[in-house]
Design an enzyme around this catalytic site. Structure first.
Site, PDB file in Angstrom:
ATOM      1  N   ASP A 130      -7.777   9.713 -23.924  1.00  7.98           N
ATOM      2  CA  ASP A 130      -8.114   8.815 -22.819  1.00  7.98           C
ATOM      3  C   ASP A 130      -6.981   7.851 -22.479  1.00  7.98           C
ATOM      4  O   ASP A 130      -7.118   7.037 -21.573  1.00  7.98           O
ATOM      5  CB  ASP A 130      -9.390   8.039 -23.140  1.00  7.98           C
ATOM      6  N   LYS A 159      -3.742   4.304 -17.333  1.00  4.05           N
ATOM      7  CA  LYS A 159      -4.858   3.914 -18.206  1.00  4.05           C
ATOM      8  C   LYS A 159      -4.547   4.228 -19.664  1.00  4.05           C
ATOM      9  O   LYS A 159      -4.260   5.369 -20.012  1.00  4.05           O
ATOM     10  CB  LYS A 159      -6.128   4.660 -17.761  1.00  4.05           C
ATOM     11  N   ARG A 197     -11.642   1.832 -15.295  1.00  8.13           N
ATOM     12  CA  ARG A 197     -11.428   1.142 -14.024  1.00  8.13           C
ATOM     13  C   ARG A 197     -11.313  -0.372 -14.220  1.00  8.13           C
ATOM     14  O   ARG A 197     -10.711  -1.065 -13.400  1.00  8.13           O
ATOM     15  CB  ARG A 197     -12.539   1.504 -13.046  1.00  8.13           C
ATOM     16  N   ASP A 245     -12.142   6.228 -26.660  1.00 11.35           N
ATOM     17  CA  ASP A 245     -13.280   5.811 -25.842  1.00 11.35           C
ATOM     18  C   ASP A 245     -14.581   6.352 -26.414  1.00 11.35           C
ATOM     19  O   ASP A 245     -14.901   7.531 -26.259  1.00 11.35           O
ATOM     20  CB  ASP A 245     -13.099   6.304 -24.400  1.00 11.35           C
ATOM     21  N   LYS A 305     -21.188   7.489 -25.730  1.00 12.93           N
ATOM     22  CA  LYS A 305     -21.129   8.879 -25.311  1.00 12.93           C
ATOM     23  C   LYS A 305     -21.903   9.770 -26.285  1.00 12.93           C
ATOM     24  O   LYS A 305     -22.096   9.401 -27.448  1.00 12.93           O
ATOM     25  CB  LYS A 305     -19.670   9.360 -25.281  1.00 12.93           C
ATOM     26  N   ASP A 312     -19.221   2.600 -20.313  1.00  9.26           N
ATOM     27  CA  ASP A 312     -18.424   3.822 -20.375  1.00  9.26           C
ATOM     28  C   ASP A 312     -17.599   4.015 -19.110  1.00  9.26           C
ATOM     29  O   ASP A 312     -16.841   4.970 -18.998  1.00  9.26           O
ATOM     30  CB  ASP A 312     -19.322   5.032 -20.624  1.00  9.26           C
ATOM     31  N   GLU A 320     -15.125   2.107 -18.325  1.00  7.22           N
ATOM     32  CA  GLU A 320     -14.231   1.041 -18.793  1.00  7.22           C
ATOM     33  C   GLU A 320     -12.821   1.171 -18.236  1.00  7.22           C
ATOM     34  O   GLU A 320     -12.119   0.173 -18.068  1.00  7.22           O
ATOM     35  CB  GLU A 320     -14.183   1.043 -20.321  1.00  7.22           C
TER      36      GLU A 320
END
EC number: 3.4.11.1
Length: 509
Positions: free
Chosen positions: A296, A273, A359, A278, A285, A355, A357
């Protein structure tokens, strides 16, 4: 960029080593209730330091005890040598109790004790020291090398003060062990390369720049490279990557790296990933600790570094890394809760939370990776806060096909990085049912969030491909103080696990 130390071997007596600091190991002596009647501290046991002890007239353990040494794990005690040995400073670092006597589940094995002790010693070196000697290599050379290189790591690119000294570390060992030293150094430096990427701030590491650096690293070691920009992603139908990246002014990328060996009989697909920052998107968030989201893209950094490691070590296994990169931002063009994305391969996903995202970009990447017909697939990502709730900040959750998951978990345990095999309960799949699409990206509740994310990813794995997902949300980025060979910030976990998996497949298929 961190500059690792130069490494060399010497089979000369450690007491005569021409170094600024000599590192030796200690272990606890008798337990407190076995000490003498006067309550005098029991001297620690010396590890790999017989000739050094002889140079101190056999009294080194007693001298260290007077200085407070007890042999506890990662305990560091410095002792001026006053001419007893060539090095002006002796640094004794504790390994903790013997692995067999530690006994309990989760206790570090001997290699990990050496690795942690070497890292703790490296972090405690005087800033002026440039020549270091270590006798811990006489216990476990690869572990001592890894711990030392990782312990000396420092990310100083954004500091105005000059970098620390360039160091040379001499390990006790003969010429026959040069190959073992070189392999351990490649592994440790791959971890450092991942740490450098993770620690680079997101204003300087956006998707296009991340892709550029990945290509630079890959071409330097001879990997085959492919990069898809936003137009090519759109033409090919990468709806997950494009959906997540559409809110940013800095468009997404997909990087593919390939290591091919003529003697390989197996092919391993790696997926990581690469969310370069993020915010959570429209499902934004909280502000507190959002800066941690610079990490991230840790999974992607580790996959890129591991693919390069496979080429450097010329592992007899074919490796393909598929790395989606995007920045998840809120804006007038951002994707929304309620949107439906058509993923690469045609599956549709209802977005209930922007959030979740990671996946989405991973779903695209996994489908593409499976098109190559790999024998195994391993994906790693900072995927869920639920991982830290379930397993804490240092233990990754490992999910996937049962036998392959357990093999990956075994490799994680063997490297000292650790991880815990987790289930994918079938009853949780129904919680991802969508009102209008093939699947939703989150459930309507908070239970089993790490497992649900794994179940979501499973939907994109081709039938018959053994796969494993390593959730590193906590272990990828150390927000606390440094420990062992782990610094504050990016850790580079699970590079060593992925490397061990590739080596295992190269040996056993």
């Amino acid at each position: 960029m961190s500059i690792p130390p130069d490494l060399e071997l010497s089979d000369a007596a450690a007491a005569a080593a021409e170094v600024d600091v000599l590192v030796i190991g200690t272990r606890p002596g008798a337990s407190a209730d076995e000490g003498d009647d006067d309550g005098v501290p029991v001297p620690p046991l010396l590890v790999g330091a017989d000739d050094v002890d002889a140079a101190f007239g056999g009294e080194l353990a007693s001298l260290l005890s007077l200085a407070g040494a007890a042999g506890a794990a990662e305990e560091v005690v410095k002792l001026p040598s006053r001419g007893a040995i060539t090095a002006p400073l002796l640094l004794a670092v504790g390994l903790g109790p013997e692995s067999s006597s530690a006994g309990k589940q989760g206790a570090p094995d001997l290699a990990e004790q050496v690795r942690r002790a070497s890292g703790a010693a490296a972090r405690a070196l005087p800033k002026s020291a440039t020549r270091i000697g270590s006798t811990l290599s006489s216990v476990d050379l690869p572990a001592a090398v890894e711990g030392t290189v990782l312990g000396t790591y420092a990310f100083t690119d954004y500091r105005s003060a000059p970098d620390g000294p360039l160091r040379t570390v001499t390990f006790h060992g003969g010429p026959a062990e040069q190959e073992r030293l070189a392999d351990a150094a490649i592994t440790a430096r791959a971890v450092c390369a991942a740490r450098d990427l993770i620690n680079t701030p997101p204003n300087d590491l956006y998707p296009a720049e991340f892709a550029r650096r990945a290509v630079e690293m890959a071409e330097a070691v001879g990997l085959e490279v492919e990069v898809l920009d936003e137009s090519e992603l759109a033409a090919a139908g990468y709806g997950g990557v494009l959906g997540v990246g559409t809110g940013s002014s800095r468009p997404p990328r997909l990087v593919r790296l390939r290591h091919v060996h003529p003697d390989a009989t197996k092919h391993v697909a790696l997926v990581g990933k690469g969310i370069t920052f993020d915010t959570g998107g429209i499902s934004i968030k909280p502000a507190a600790n959002m800066d941690h989201m610079t990490s991230d893209m840790s999974g992607a950094a580790c996959v890129v570094a591991t693919a390069c490691l496979a080429a450097e070590q010329n592992l007899p296994v074919n490796v393909t890394a598929t790395v989606p990169m995007a920045e998840n931002m809120p804006s007038g063009t951002a994707y929304r809760p309620g949107d439906v994305l058509t993923m690469y391969g045609g599956k549709t996903v209802e977005v209930l939370n922007t959030d979740a995202e990671g996946r989405l970009i991973l779903g695209d990447a996994i489908v593409r990776a499976c098109e190559d017909g790999p024998d195994y697939l391993v994906e790693t990502s900072t995927l869920t806060g639920a991982q830290t709730v379930a397993l804490g900040s240092r233990t990754a959750g490992i999910m996937g096909s049962d036998a392959w998951r357990d093999r990956v978990a075994g490799a994680a345990a063997g490297t000292g990085e650790g991880g815990w095999a987790m289930p994918l309960p079938e009853e949780l799949r129904a919680d991802l049912d969508s009102r209008i699409a093939d699947i939703a990206n989150v459930t309507g509740h908070r239970f089993g969030g790490m497992l649900v994310a794994g179940i979501f990813l499973r939907e994109f794995v081709a039938e018959g491909v053994p796969w494993a997902h390593i959730d590193i949300a906590g272990p990828a980025f150390n927000t606390g103080g440094p420990h062992g060979y782990t610094p504050k910030g990016g850790t580079g976990l699970p590079v060593r696990t992925l490397a061990a998996v590739l080596a295992d497949v190269a040996r056993q298929g």
